[in-house]
Design a protein around this motif. Structure first.
Motif, mmCIF file in Angstrom:
data_model
loop_
_atom_site.group_PDB
_atom_site.id
_atom_site.type_symbol
_atom_site.label_atom_id
_atom_site.label_comp_id
_atom_site.label_asym_id
_atom_site.label_seq_id
_atom_site.Cartn_x
_atom_site.Cartn_y
_atom_site.Cartn_z
ATOM 1 N N THR A 205 -7.443 -1.067 -7.875
ATOM 2 C CA THR A 205 -6.530 -1.615 -6.654
ATOM 3 C C THR A 205 -7.151 -1.626 -5.341
ATOM 4 N N ILE A 206 -8.052 -0.360 -5.168
ATOM 5 C CA ILE A 206 -8.452 -0.178 -4.003
ATOM 6 C C ILE A 206 -9.683 -1.098 -3.620
ATOM 7 N N LYS B 92 -8.286 -4.304 -2.520
ATOM 8 C CA LYS B 92 -7.848 -4.289 -1.002
ATOM 9 C C LYS B 92 -8.857 -4.389 -0.504
ATOM 10 N N LEU C 186 0.730 -1.377 0.236
ATOM 11 C CA LEU C 186 -0.122 -0.083 0.025
ATOM 12 C C LEU C 186 0.750 1.277 -0.021
ATOM 13 N N LEU D 129 -7.313 5.031 0.109
ATOM 14 C CA LEU D 129 -5.812 4.292 0.145
ATOM 15 C C LEU D 129 -5.238 4.485 1.245
ATOM 16 N N LYS E 14 -4.115 1.739 4.462
ATOM 17 C CA LYS E 14 -2.907 1.517 4.721
ATOM 18 C C LYS E 14 -2.929 1.453 6.205
ATOM 19 N N ILE F 265 0.926 4.225 -2.849
ATOM 20 C CA ILE F 265 0.561 5.911 -2.564
ATOM 21 C C ILE F 265 1.838 6.673 -3.274
ATOM 22 N N TRP G 86 -1.476 3.016 -8.652
ATOM 23 C CA TRP G 86 -2.909 2.607 -8.382
ATOM 24 C C TRP G 86 -4.019 2.911 -8.883
#
Length: 469
Positions: free
Chosen positions: A154-155, A158, A141, A201, A205, A145, A150
């Motif tokens: 991607t988000i 996760k 992560l 994002l 993390k 960033i 991303w």
């Protein structure tokens, strides 16, 4: 996780492959409150060659099977240790009806661990798998960033992994965080997905760190202090990026540790750095989107504060003290048992092998030649080398990239440079198929060489793993 027999796919055209049957997995509804596309589990009764993996991946696209995954007897045996929830669901499904596939599944054997390992390491109830899954998903992560690498996909991936964790956590011995806490966080993030994805994002993390900290509390380790070594003139030049990092982060910076290929290899693609700070949010605000380079080589930075640094290192597959170089600050690091590390690397290897299986049919749809697609394919192609390097590091062999590539070519006829070239020429499936085969071959090679596991003699009805203290 629910298995159902499926009769709607004509698989007779899968020729030359030792096919037994297939089933569909229907996962519980996800955070979008929709039923996701099922996974199709294809079962083989023999191990596959690289050519058979390639044929399977190409054929299965024509059959339009949703999310296909292929499992051989050896891979299923490893699943009994390194993804036990999946294995148990498969075994239980075979009791529902008498079919050739179910008969075969009922004969599958479990594996057991033959090396001593720490008594607090929990394999049988899925906690070990969950630790590995959360680590692998969360550890990238910071780089997403900082490198601005991303997307909305991607988000969502996760968030999907977190939802998956919420479905599993109650089956484990973890008590520090609940299914509802995980789901509440996910649902709290949903309104921000479109209007402020970068905020999501960053919050991800922090939440991944919170979750992993709870999951790894019982992993044992010793405390060791890493200090700045006396560097040669050549090393000072090679690691000159430390000056810029100190200027950027100023008094927030506590420690910088270099690990990976740049510590000992002549050829390396990036500098892998762990940066420990007092305040993560402030550091990410400064570093986001910077995509830092040094002498044209990317700085792959993971940012932690002291607490989540410790958690991620407990779950990692190596000991930084043995292989890393402290370039700034003095920092206490965990030092873990060698056999515990071997089990972690087999767990990581199994998860990455499953990722490769998922890529097998997906890559046939890739036609773009942009850098992100190339980087993604290159990452997957070299997964067998990463598995090898991780296991070698456990037993004190700090191998260079050159050493690992030579071993793979001589032992497995696995030439990563040739496969990257094949992929760039458009045959992604052939490259990924060879890497898929090589990943499970690396796991099996080291399992046999180091006598880590063996096939259990008990029938599959005995569901209790006996831990060696």
């Amino acid at each position: 996780m629910f298995f159902y027999p499926d009769q709607n796919i004509d698989i007779l055209s899968i020729s030359g492959i030792p096919y037994v049957g297939h089933q569909l997995i229907y996962m519980p509804p996800n955070w979008k409150n929709t039923t996701p596309t099922p996974y199709t589990i294809f079962i083989m009764d023999e191990e596959l060659t690289p050519n058979q993996y390639e044929a399977f991946f190409k054929q299965i696209v024509l059959l339009e099977a949703p999310n296909p995954r292929v499992f051989t007897p050896r891979v299923l045996e490893y699943a009994s240790l390194f993804h036990p929830c999946f294995f148990e669901a498969l075994i239980n499904s075979s009791k529902e009806a008498i079919t050739p596939l179910n008969d075969f599944i009922s004969t599958l054997k479990r594996r057991e661990i033959t090396i001593p390992f720490s008594s607090s390491i929990t394999i049988s109830n899925g906690l070990h798998w969950l630790q590995s899954m959360v680590f692998l998903s969360g550890v990238t992560l910071s780089a997403a960033i900082i490198q601005n690498r991303w997307s909305s996909g991607t988000i969502e991936s996760k968030l999907n992994r977190l939802w998956q964790a919420s479905c599993t956590i109650e089956m484990t011995s973890s008590k520090g965080i609940t299914k509802q806490e995980i789901r509440d966080f996910i649902l709290k993030m949903v309104p921000y997905l479109s209007k402020n994805p970068l905020l999501v994002l960053k919050k991800l993390k922090l939440f991944y760190s919170k979750l992993l900290t709870e999951l790894v509390k019982d992993i044992p380790s010793e405390q060791k202090i890493m200090k700045i070594p006396k560097l040669t003139i050549a090393q000072k030049e090679r690691f000159g990026f430390i000056t810029d990092l100190k200027k950027l982060l100023d008094t927030n910076l506590e420690a910088v540790i270099l690990y990976g290929s740049a510590t000992n290899s002549e050829q390396f693609s990036d500098y892998d750095l762990i940066v420990v700070v007092k305040n993560i949010e402030d550091a990410l605000e400064i570093l986001q989107g910077k995509s830092p380079l040094y002498n044209g080589i990317e700085l792959n930075i993971s940012v932690f504060d002291t607490n989540d640094f410790w958690a991620y290192q407990l779950a990692s597959g190596d000991n930084l003290y043995d292989h890393g170089i402290c370039l700034y600050g003095n920092i206490v690091v965990p030092h873990k048992n060698t056999n515990d590390l071997l089990l972690r690397n087999l767990s990581f290897g199994f998860i990455r092998f499953r990722q490769l299986m998922g890529m097998g049919s997906y890559v046939q749809h890739i036609t773009s030649e942009d850098d992100d697609k190339r980087n993604l394919l290159d990452y997957f192609i070299k997964i067998p080398l990463n598995i090898c390097k991780g296991i070698e590091g456990c037993v004190g062999a700090v191998s260079t990239n050159e050493d690992i590539k030579k071993w793979a070519e001589e032992t497995l006829a696995f030439d990563v440079q040739m496969l990257k070239k094949i992929s760039r020429q458009g045959n992604h499936t052939k490259a990924i198929a060879k890497s898929t085969w090589a990943a499970q071959e690396v796991l099996h090679y080291y399992d046999q060489k180091l006598n880590i596991t063996k096939q259990k003699k008990q029938p599959t009805e005995n569901k209790h793993l006996i831990k060696i203290h």
